[in-house]
Design a protein around this motif. Sequence first.
Motif, mmCIF file in Angstrom:
data_model
loop_
_atom_site.group_PDB
_atom_site.id
_atom_site.type_symbol
_atom_site.label_atom_id
_atom_site.label_comp_id
_atom_site.label_asym_id
_atom_site.label_seq_id
_atom_site.Cartn_x
_atom_site.Cartn_y
_atom_site.Cartn_z
ATOM 1 N N UNK A 2 -27.199 -0.486 -69.507
ATOM 2 C CA UNK A 2 -27.379 -0.166 -68.194
ATOM 3 C C UNK A 2 -28.377 0.003 -67.503
ATOM 4 N N UNK A 3 -28.128 -0.273 -65.971
ATOM 5 C CA UNK A 3 -29.043 -0.949 -65.244
ATOM 6 C C UNK A 3 -29.068 0.333 -64.390
ATOM 7 N N UNK A 4 -29.988 0.203 -63.358
ATOM 8 C CA UNK A 4 -30.056 0.950 -62.015
ATOM 9 C C UNK A 4 -29.938 0.004 -60.420
ATOM 10 N N UNK A 5 -30.325 -1.247 -60.951
ATOM 11 C CA UNK A 5 -30.447 -2.094 -60.296
ATOM 12 C C UNK A 5 -31.046 -1.245 -58.607
ATOM 13 N N UNK A 6 -32.284 -0.985 -58.717
ATOM 14 C CA UNK A 6 -32.983 0.132 -58.149
ATOM 15 C C UNK A 6 -32.171 0.237 -57.158
ATOM 16 N N UNK A 7 -31.434 1.356 -57.515
ATOM 17 C CA UNK A 7 -30.560 1.958 -56.875
ATOM 18 C C UNK A 7 -30.359 1.705 -55.119
ATOM 19 N N UNK A 8 -30.008 0.357 -55.063
ATOM 20 C CA UNK A 8 -30.031 0.298 -53.505
ATOM 21 C C UNK A 8 -28.959 0.879 -52.993
ATOM 22 N N UNK A 9 -27.782 1.394 -52.911
ATOM 23 C CA UNK A 9 -27.175 2.223 -52.013
ATOM 24 C C UNK A 9 -25.817 3.073 -53.051
ATOM 25 N N UNK A 10 -27.104 4.544 -52.968
ATOM 26 C CA UNK A 10 -26.616 5.159 -53.863
ATOM 27 C C UNK A 10 -26.968 5.757 -55.428
ATOM 28 N N UNK A 11 -26.822 6.584 -56.024
ATOM 29 C CA UNK A 11 -27.619 6.352 -57.340
ATOM 30 C C UNK A 11 -26.316 5.736 -59.024
ATOM 31 N N UNK A 12 -25.638 5.140 -58.774
ATOM 32 C CA UNK A 12 -25.311 4.423 -59.701
ATOM 33 C C UNK A 12 -25.690 3.947 -60.090
ATOM 34 N N UNK A 13 -25.233 4.066 -61.318
ATOM 35 C CA UNK A 13 -25.537 2.528 -61.968
ATOM 36 C C UNK A 13 -24.451 1.323 -62.686
ATOM 37 N N UNK A 14 -25.163 0.463 -63.229
ATOM 38 C CA UNK A 14 -24.210 -0.341 -63.766
ATOM 39 C C UNK A 14 -24.489 -0.662 -64.790
ATOM 40 N N UNK A 15 -22.900 -1.518 -65.216
ATOM 41 C CA UNK A 15 -23.040 -1.829 -67.233
ATOM 42 C C UNK A 15 -22.751 -3.445 -66.961
ATOM 43 N N UNK A 16 -23.921 -3.558 -68.089
ATOM 44 C CA UNK A 16 -23.123 -4.751 -68.171
ATOM 45 C C UNK A 16 -23.167 -5.156 -69.926
ATOM 46 N N UNK A 17 -22.182 -5.913 -70.564
ATOM 47 C CA UNK A 17 -22.395 -6.281 -71.971
ATOM 48 C C UNK A 17 -23.421 -6.576 -72.371
ATOM 49 N N UNK A 18 -24.507 -6.297 -73.629
ATOM 50 C CA UNK A 18 -25.705 -6.834 -74.547
ATOM 51 C C UNK A 18 -25.706 -7.620 -74.828
ATOM 52 N N UNK A 19 -26.864 -8.737 -73.861
ATOM 53 C CA UNK A 19 -26.759 -10.077 -74.026
ATOM 54 C C UNK A 19 -27.191 -10.648 -76.022
ATOM 55 N N UNK A 20 -27.260 -11.242 -76.192
ATOM 56 C CA UNK A 20 -27.906 -11.604 -76.998
ATOM 57 C C UNK A 20 -29.498 -11.903 -76.705
ATOM 58 N N UNK A 21 -29.768 -12.253 -75.599
ATOM 59 C CA UNK A 21 -31.551 -11.897 -75.339
ATOM 60 C C UNK A 21 -31.612 -11.300 -74.056
#
Lengths: 150, 150
Positions: free
Chosen positions: A77-96
């Motif tokens: 789960x990522x915030x990506x600095x909450x640049x617009x709104x308070x939503x969160x972002x998701x990505x598959x967990x990478x090997x590294x």
Amino acid sequence: MPLPQTEAPGRLQSELMSRGLRMTHQRRTILTVVETAKQHLDAAQILRQARRLDPGIDRVTVYRTLSLLKRHGLIDELDLMHMQGEKHFYERRPQRDHIHMACLRCGKIAEFESDLFDRLKGQIQRECRFHIVVSRLEVGGYCAECRASN
Amino acid sequence: MPLPQTEAPGRLQSELMSRGLRMTHQRRTILTVVETAKQHLDAAQILRQARRLDPGIDRVTVYRTLSLLKRHGLIDELDLMHMQGEKHFYERRPQRDHIHMACLRCGKIAEFESDLFDRLKGQIQRECRFHIVVSRLEVGGYCAECRASN
DNA sequence: CTTAAGTTGAAACCCAGTTGCAATAGATTA
DNA sequence: TAATCTATTGCAACTGGGTTTCAACTTAAG
Ligand SMILES: [Mn+2]
Ligand SMILES: [Mn+2]
Ligand SMILES: [Zn+2]
Ligand SMILES: [Zn+2]
């Protein structure tokens, strides 16, 4: 149109199945969306994409599936600095693990893998006697293009 | 009872004043709370503390002051892994950045400064040509005590 | 002291995410 | 294949953290 159940399971899907979790049609759909995403998606975007494959899917199912994947360490789960709104972002967990850089001017997100980052995590585990389960390094600032055109 | 205005201004306060911002009674109160906090506080905690010094203060003023301080780079905003709810935590920006470690079992937050971290940020700035304004490294996992008593 | 722009509190609002619950659908067993 | 048991789903209502609006009030400048 529902996905054919003959569809080859992706890594997320087989990971969940191997942990003995129920594989429902909705989960398969959401996993496919997350797995094939080309950028970092927020929950609303995942819902929209999932509905294109299975229009009946509800947003609460998206949230529940995302927590499930989080609990199992399969997505980050990522915030990506909450640049617009308070939503969160998701990505598959990478090997590294990688670092996320968010440009405060153009909003672009860049990723960066670094040996120094891996070593830093090793240092934390050793010197702080802290067992790391999940780590998130996000930086905000200005990308090369935005610094040039200023 | 309102704070006496003879009170010596703290670093945050003089920083804001030197930038030509209006120093109101409410701001002084909130700055004092943030400046003297012993742990990471969320907005609701800051409001409660501020009301003990100035009961009339409103939560909207707390939020507005926090964004002001954020915009000026005087405080950092933390997620602390969002262990309960989606709230954010605040701390005065330190001279040297540090890492936050959140124990997923006992909830304790530990801090850690590291030369490797400083070097990593340098690498990002150089190799990615990205000018870092703010950085946040948070890790979730298990602290030494929780690993022992298990 | 006057003035003008910035700041405040109150209330209504917004939006991301959660909860309760009855209906449904996977998986397991017979 | 059918019965069963339990996890999961959709819907609707709700929560919580944070924001917007706007009239009244302060602050700092002149
Ligand atoms: Mn967050
Ligand atoms: Mn990424
Ligand atoms: Zn940019
Ligand atoms: Zn612990």
